[in-house]
Design a protein around this motif. Sequence first.
Motif, PDB file in Angstrom:
ATOM      1  N   ARG A 343      53.693 -19.353 -25.317  1.00 11.14           N
ATOM      2  CA  ARG A 343      54.234 -18.392 -26.266  1.00 11.14           C
ATOM      3  C   ARG A 343      54.002 -16.940 -25.896  1.00 11.14           C
ATOM      4  NH1 ARG A 343      51.779 -20.859 -31.774  1.00 11.14           N
ATOM      5  NH2 ARG A 343      52.949 -22.818 -31.853  1.00 11.14           N
ATOM      6  N   ASP A 348      50.707  -9.667 -22.287  1.00  8.81           N
ATOM      7  CA  ASP A 348      50.356  -9.678 -23.703  1.00  8.81           C
ATOM      8  C   ASP A 348      49.058 -10.449 -23.915  1.00  8.81           C
ATOM      9  OD1 ASP A 348      52.699  -8.211 -24.462  1.00  8.81           O
ATOM     10  OD2 ASP A 348      53.852 -10.039 -24.160  1.00  8.81           O
ATOM     11  N   LEU A 352      45.614  -8.723 -25.519  1.00 10.23           N
ATOM     12  CA  LEU A 352      44.909  -9.267 -26.687  1.00 10.23           C
ATOM     13  C   LEU A 352      43.488  -9.699 -26.329  1.00 10.23           C
ATOM     14  CD1 LEU A 352      47.691  -9.048 -28.019  1.00 10.23           C
ATOM     15  CD2 LEU A 352      47.192 -11.200 -29.193  1.00 10.23           C
ATOM     16  N   THR A 399      39.427 -17.879 -27.783  1.00  8.17           N
ATOM     17  CA  THR A 399      40.262 -16.705 -28.033  1.00  8.17           C
ATOM     18  C   THR A 399      41.701 -16.968 -27.608  1.00  8.17           C
ATOM     19  OG1 THR A 399      38.288 -15.381 -27.596  1.00  8.17           O
ATOM     20  CG2 THR A 399      40.378 -14.196 -27.741  1.00  8.17           C
ATOM     21  N   LYS A 402      43.567 -18.469 -30.270  1.00  2.28           N
ATOM     22  CA  LYS A 402      43.963 -17.477 -31.285  1.00  2.28           C
ATOM     23  C   LYS A 402      45.098 -16.586 -30.786  1.00  2.28           C
ATOM     24  CE  LYS A 402      39.434 -17.628 -33.384  1.00  2.28           C
ATOM     25  NZ  LYS A 402      38.043 -17.255 -33.068  1.00  2.28           N
ATOM     26  N   VAL A 403      45.118 -16.312 -29.494  1.00  4.46           N
ATOM     27  CA  VAL A 403      46.232 -15.538 -28.924  1.00  4.46           C
ATOM     28  C   VAL A 403      47.535 -16.295 -29.157  1.00  4.46           C
ATOM     29  CG1 VAL A 403      47.294 -14.747 -26.762  1.00  4.46           C
ATOM     30  CG2 VAL A 403      44.855 -14.343 -27.187  1.00  4.46           C
ATOM     31  N   PHE A 406      48.621 -16.018 -32.636  1.00  6.14           N
ATOM     32  CA  PHE A 406      49.143 -14.674 -32.923  1.00  6.14           C
ATOM     33  C   PHE A 406      50.633 -14.591 -32.602  1.00  6.14           C
ATOM     34  CE2 PHE A 406      50.131 -10.300 -31.821  1.00  6.14           C
ATOM     35  CZ  PHE A 406      49.486  -9.562 -32.805  1.00  6.14           C
ATOM     36  N   PHE A 407      51.057 -15.261 -31.551  1.00  6.30           N
ATOM     37  CA  PHE A 407      52.456 -15.162 -31.123  1.00  6.30           C
ATOM     38  C   PHE A 407      53.314 -16.307 -31.661  1.00  6.30           C
ATOM     39  CE2 PHE A 407      50.508 -12.425 -27.853  1.00  6.30           C
ATOM     40  CZ  PHE A 407      51.324 -11.318 -28.008  1.00  6.30           C
ATOM     41  N   LYS A 408      52.840 -16.942 -32.720  1.00  9.28           N
ATOM     42  CA  LYS A 408      53.620 -18.101 -33.230  1.00  9.28           C
ATOM     43  C   LYS A 408      54.930 -17.635 -33.894  1.00  9.28           C
ATOM     44  CE  LYS A 408      51.570 -18.686 -37.826  1.00  9.28           C
ATOM     45  NZ  LYS A 408      50.285 -18.082 -37.995  1.00  9.28           N
TER      46      LYS A 408
END
Lengths: 408, 150
Positions: A343, A348, A352, A399, A402-403, A406-408
């Motif tokens: 994703r 990016d 992040l 992490t 979680k990245v 974040f981009f879901k």
Amino acid sequence: MSQFDVTSIRAQFPILGQTVRGKDLVFLDSAASAQKPRAVIDAMVGAMETQYANIHRGLHWMSERTTEAYEAARDAAARLLNAGDRHEIVFVRNSTEGINLVAHSYGRGVLKPGQAVVISAMEHHSNIVPWQMLRDAHGTELRVAPITDAGELDMAAYEALFADGKVGLVAITHMSNVLGSYTPAERIVQIAHAHGAKVLLDGSQAVVHRKVDVRALDADFYVFTGHKLYGPTGIGVLYGKAALLEAMPPWMGGGDMISSVTYETSTWARVPHKFEAGTPAIIEGIGLEAAIRWVEAIGYDAIAAHEAELTEHALARMSAVDGLTIIGRAQDRGGVVSFTLDRAHAHDIATLLDRAGIAVRAGHHCAEPLMRRLGLESTARASFGIYTTAEEIDVLADTLTKVREFFK
Amino acid sequence: MFEDVRDLYNATILERGRRPRHMRRLEAFDATAKGDNPMCGDRVQVWVKFAEDRSIAATGFDARGCEISKAAADLMVEAVAGKTADDTKAMFAAFRTLAQTGACEDCAEALAPMQPLAAVHEYPSRVKCATLPWHALIAALDGQGASTSE
């Protein structure tokens, strides 16, 4: 988990006590450049504070002491690589310069137009471009040994490149800076020698992680750079077999590399000074000597064991992150792990992670042809050093999850 | 986590980066150029169709890169619609200032479409992601085939 106390190792790196954006630094970019232990910092500062002058020609105390300290780096590099003779160690700025020196001097001075140079499909630009320049200037051919989808050198295809007898030199990485793959250096050399070709190994990554023995490998040339080996920037090493170095013309002209100079002609200093024109990186050489001694004191057995555990841990933890693909699945590999996330683009991801205090690299890693071979534009890359901990890899893996969210 | 990156990765950027509205090659175009950031490998190509008065009638792009570069290209297409080449160059100069410093006096109105990228100045290594499509656009307007944000 380690055979040495990583806590006491970390305590020797002042920078690891820093916080980034209010978070503990998780430095996973050692393959680009490693952090420096106190021993290296102190050696360099100490030299500047207590015994500094230009070297080799000074007839005074300071110059003599500085020369001794600088030349000790040559002994250290020879010891590190198990070179047969300290004169086989040429100081350069970095691996790139070492490769360029060979491309220019051995390439133009010894290789004949029409002969071929073999590189692999997983080279850093520094081991591609000099050979393209040689091809264009000198009429040599450039051949590329393919890799498998797992990221290993395709040995059958490599050997086939020698069939017409034109290959004069092989220049191949000892460990990929993108895939973490080690190449079978000994076998590479055997095959090349069986066909009358010489071999340069780019040890920029490998020398950081495992014991290199140029005589056991029977390598003709070997390059590495100080700053990835916990030493300073601006100093690197080209090892070359004495007979080869002696037959090669100088590359750059200037002071320190001559025997005598008149307006009509000059004669060259002996190896290795023939290749070391101008005032060298004195303080950096002293720093490199300290770095090598520091690495030797820890020992490659312990370093390799620590990094093997870390790499195994990283592959397991990162593979378990949804949507994450590890790029490169070589059997024999070290602590450099490239990856993509379904994703998120590598840049990016890196931005992040940076906000979480985690330093990784993202991009093509100076290996655009390899990226193309892999069908990728870029990857993110986590790379480990002697000070990296399993906990840091856990932080990275958590992490990354979680990245992705974040981009879901 | 990552709440502090919402200044750059705001709703507009995430939406435009993931679902760009103008990412297409123009079937009929008058100018095109590629943009290349050799430091990171990002690539973009821009196609431009002029109106009779030489203002920009349509712009399309193709981008291989991060969310920031794609969102920047997508917003740029809207920002330059109907502008002349000179206007566009002045806007790029202003956008560079905005991207590098976060502020650009007297350009708020013209650059309104680009404002969602204003926070990129807090991310120095990403400024070139945001300016890459503009380099390509200006190269196209100048009749050059390629550009770089290096």
